[in-house]
Design a protein around this motif. Structure first.
Motif, short mmCIF file in Angstrom:
data_model
loop_
_atom_site.label_atom_id
_atom_site.label_comp_id
_atom_site.label_asym_id
_atom_site.label_seq_id
_atom_site.Cartn_x
_atom_site.Cartn_y
_atom_site.Cartn_z
N LEU A 16 0.73 -1.50 0.00
CA LEU A 16 0.19 0.05 -0.39
C LEU A 16 1.02 1.44 0.05
CD1 LEU A 16 -2.77 -0.32 2.67
CD2 LEU A 16 -2.93 -0.51 -0.16
N MET A 17 1.69 1.10 0.59
CA MET A 17 2.89 2.38 1.05
C MET A 17 3.32 2.90 -0.62
SD MET A 17 4.85 2.09 4.80
CE MET A 17 5.74 3.83 4.44
N ASP A 18 3.93 1.21 -1.28
CA ASP A 18 3.95 1.68 -2.80
C ASP A 18 3.41 2.07 -3.41
OD1 ASP A 18 7.26 0.60 -1.85
OD2 ASP A 18 6.42 -1.73 -2.64
N GLN A 19 2.10 2.34 -3.17
CA GLN A 19 0.97 2.46 -4.19
C GLN A 19 0.65 4.00 -3.98
OE1 GLN A 19 -2.72 0.12 -4.04
NE2 GLN A 19 -2.10 -1.58 -4.00
N ALA A 20 0.85 4.15 -2.89
CA ALA A 20 1.06 5.76 -2.54
C ALA A 20 1.99 6.73 -3.02
CB ALA A 20 0.35 6.16 -0.85
N TYR A 22 1.07 7.03 -7.03
CA TYR A 22 0.47 7.88 -6.79
C TYR A 22 0.57 9.71 -6.21
CZ TYR A 22 -4.73 9.50 -4.73
OH TYR A 22 -5.68 10.51 -4.70
N LEU A 23 1.27 9.56 -5.31
CA LEU A 23 1.39 10.86 -5.01
C LEU A 23 2.41 11.43 -5.75
CD1 LEU A 23 1.73 10.01 -0.99
CD2 LEU A 23 0.12 11.66 -2.23
N ALA A 24 3.48 11.04 -6.44
CA ALA A 24 4.71 11.05 -6.96
C ALA A 24 3.62 11.90 -8.16
CB ALA A 24 5.33 10.20 -7.61
N GLU A 25 2.87 11.40 -8.58
CA GLU A 25 2.06 11.74 -9.99
C GLU A 25 1.67 13.19 -9.97
OE1 GLU A 25 0.52 7.30 -12.46
OE2 GLU A 25 -1.00 9.47 -10.97
N LEU A 41 5.27 14.68 -0.37
CA LEU A 41 4.76 13.56 0.36
C LEU A 41 5.48 12.42 0.42
CD1 LEU A 41 3.10 12.26 2.84
CD2 LEU A 41 1.25 12.72 1.75
N SER A 42 5.62 11.90 -0.96
CA SER A 42 6.10 10.31 -1.64
C SER A 42 7.10 10.58 -1.70
CB SER A 42 5.95 10.28 -3.63
OG SER A 42 6.40 9.30 -3.59
N ALA A 43 8.15 11.45 -1.55
CA ALA A 43 9.62 11.70 -1.07
C ALA A 43 9.97 10.90 0.12
CB ALA A 43 10.67 12.84 -1.93
N GLN A 44 8.94 11.66 1.63
CA GLN A 44 8.83 11.42 2.37
C GLN A 44 8.08 9.61 2.84
OE1 GLN A 44 6.15 14.29 4.19
NE2 GLN A 44 7.79 15.97 4.62
N ARG A 88 -4.19 5.26 -9.73
CA ARG A 88 -3.55 6.63 -10.76
C ARG A 88 -4.60 6.26 -12.06
NH1 ARG A 88 2.48 2.79 -12.05
NH2 ARG A 88 1.90 5.04 -13.25
N ARG A 89 -3.62 7.13 -12.66
CA ARG A 89 -3.91 7.72 -13.80
C ARG A 89 -4.13 7.49 -14.84
NH1 ARG A 89 -1.60 14.02 -13.12
NH2 ARG A 89 -1.44 13.96 -11.15
#
Length: 570
Positions: free
Chosen positions: A289-293, A296-299, A314-317, A561-562
């Protein structure tokens, strides 16, 4: 739930607006819980009428068989001119209006609803009406998608940015307004008994209607038009925007806000209290789930989120945290310390990063709380009645304030900045507003949202009263404090009843409280437009009607994801 009380986060953390501003939707957000109820109990939903013309105007009916009860969602569509279209509450017309009503809808009932529902505040609901709502098309997105489908092509994800929707909802009315059904008549066990479940069902069907409408309009232009299939089938949600009105609601309904906070904190406490071995499969689920997040956030580099943490930041954190978690699965050591309370340490580590990281990790961890679904729902129905206990002494009441409201000591109400604003309802705009003390009109009719100031004033006058005097006698000579006494005695004992801030102060940021509330609904893609209002989307990636039967309605769609495919149409 009593066994978790010692594990719950402290009030001064949970109700700190900065922490509230990191909230995200969870498995216990209202849209997710509605969907689970529908799947678990085999709700059957069918579109039974669709009298929509080539321009997308007309009416549609969706019937809902929810356990032993029958409801209908009835929608009316028109095409407003651009100058008549506004999402403000003062609007006089909308592209879409709809109602959720009890029972089936025949031709006669449809005619009656068509005469009233499009009027909204100026209409009158008939018996058995539960929700009225309205929405507007996004001219840009709706027409773009219809054009692409008519060309046999799928839309392009980058055209939507971080807000993938076809329509924007502007209000959901219920509970007595316009003659709608009173929720006090809905008993426990009713499929719509949980607060906001009827609203979420209505919102979901409104979004389903938007899919059906845009495909119909495209097919009218070209019988061989594509459909929203493949990665596009669930991607588009529904737009929404919220203003200052939600903040007075949070202050005026502290019992409700307490229950909403418990709906987040109880499952989080249950998960973080677990002892976990490095081979536990639940850890792998959290990593996934963290990998998905993270992806998702990086996009979300095209979403303006300030003052909230941006998606890429937030993705980097989270990337730092997930690597520490992977290290723990190999060594049993997280951030330099050996632990079997890995979920607690992960949550603490996220809190050290930022409120946004803490909120996201809380959302992810809460996915492990399936066993608490019924417990969480049970806390949402609450008693908002308040009684003043007049027989206690002034000294006892003062002690209660010192114990439960010590946080008000952070505010110096003698300083000008602590009373910069007041709140009122605008006659012209029919919405709550903030104004400047001593400059703007309306102070005489301001909203009583000054909880910190009111409790401080009560405490100061109690200090001058005879300590053994009964509170009832005190109120005879200080009647202005009656509501505050009732609040202290009833809300002070709740763990999360009070927002720990001064709403009159120059530094108060309404966005934080708004985000906390919207996350409970299930909103995502928080995009502030000022200090006072923000845009959001609901249900992007959420299931469709057909998914109720195939068992795919309860996945974590908040990390959808998009679409990556070009010109795909199924």
């Amino acid at each position: 739930m009593e066994s978790l009380e010692g594990q719950l986060r402290p009030s001064n953390s949970v109700m700190d607006p900065v922490d509230m501003g990191g909230a995200r939707s969870t498995r216990h957000s209202f849209m997710r819980t509605m969907m689970r109820r529908a799947v678990k109990n085999g709700w059957i939903i069918q579109r039974t009428a669709f009298n929509i013309d080539d321009a997308g105007c007309g009416s549609a009916i969706y019937e809902i068989h929810a356990e032993s009860l029958h409801f209908s969602f009835v929608a009316f569509s028109q095409k407003l001119s651009e100058e008549d279209r506004t999402d403000r509450v003062i609007a006089k017309g909308w592209d879409l209006t709809a109602a959720l009503v009890e029972g089936p809808v025949d031709a006669e009932k449809l005619e009656r609803l068509a005469a009233q529902v499009p009027l909204q505040e100026n209409g009158r609901a008939e018996t058995g009406s539960i929700i009225w709502t309205r929405a507007n098309r996004s001219e840009r997105f709706f027409n773009y998608v219809a054009d692409r489908l008519a060309q046999g092509l799928a839309p392009e994800a980058d055209k939507f940015g971080g807000s993938p929707y076809l329509i924007r909802s502007t209000a959901f009315y219920s509970n007595g307004k316009c003659g709608l059904a009173d929720y006090e008549g809905i008993e426990d066990g009713h499929p719509l008994a949980t607060p906001f479940r009827a609203h979420m069902l209505t919102a979901w069907l409104l979004r389903e209607l938007s899919y059906d409408m845009v495909e119909h309009v495209a097919a009218a232009r070209n019988p061989d038009a594509a459909k929203l299939e493949g990665p596009w089938r669930r991607y588009l949600g529904m737009g929404n925007a919220t203003g200052l009105g939600m903040v007075p609601y949070a202050i005026n309904h502290p019992e409700v806000i307490n229950s909403w906070a418990l709906a987040r904190e109880v499952p989080l406490a249950a998960v973080t209290a677990r002892t976990v071995e490095i081979t536990d499969p639940s850890v792998g689920r959290i990593i996934d789930l963290m990998d998905q997040a993270i992806t998702y956030l990086a996009e979300q580099d095209d979403i303006i989120t300030a003052p909230f943490t941006s998606g890429p930041e937030l993705s980097a954190q989270l990337s730092v945290l997930v690597e520490q978690l992977r290290e723990w699965t190999e060594t049993g050591i997280f951030a330099g310390y050996e632990t079997t309370h890995i979920f607690r340490e992960l949550h603490n580590g996220a809190g050290a990063q930022s409120p946004a990281a803490r909120g996201m990790v809380a959302t992810i961890l809460t996915e492990l709380s399936e066993d608490l679904d019924d417990v969480v729902e049970s806390v949402l129905r609450c008693d908002e009645s308040r009684r003043v206990t007049a027989g206690i002494s002034c000294a006892e009441l003062a002690a209660d304030i010192d114990a439960s409201y010590s946080w008000i000591g952070a505010f110096d109400f003698a300083s000008p900045g602590s009373q910069k604003h007041f709140w009122f309802s605008s006659i012209n705009n029919e919405e709550p507003r903030r104004a400047l003390q001593g400059m703007d009109a309306g102070e005489a009719v301001q909203h009583p949202v000054d909880i910190a100031r009111a409790v401080a004033a009560l405490r100061a006058e109690l200090a001058e009263a005879e300590p053994t005097m009964d509170v009832g006698e005190f109120l005879l000579t200080h009647p202005r404090h009656r509501a505050t006494v009732g609040r202290v005695q009833n809300i002070g004992k709740l763990p999360y009843g009070e927002v720990r801030d001064n709403l009159l102060g120059a530094e108060f940021l309404p966005l934080n409280v708004q985000r906390f509330q919207l996350a409970l609904y299930g909103m995502e893609n928080f995009t502030p437009q000022s200090t006072d209002w923000l845009r959001v989307t609901l249900m992007a990636g959420a299931p469709r009607i057909a998914d109720l039967a195939n068992g795919t309605a309860d996945d974590a769609w908040m990390f959808t994801r998009r679409p990556q495919e070009k010109n795909h149409h199924g």
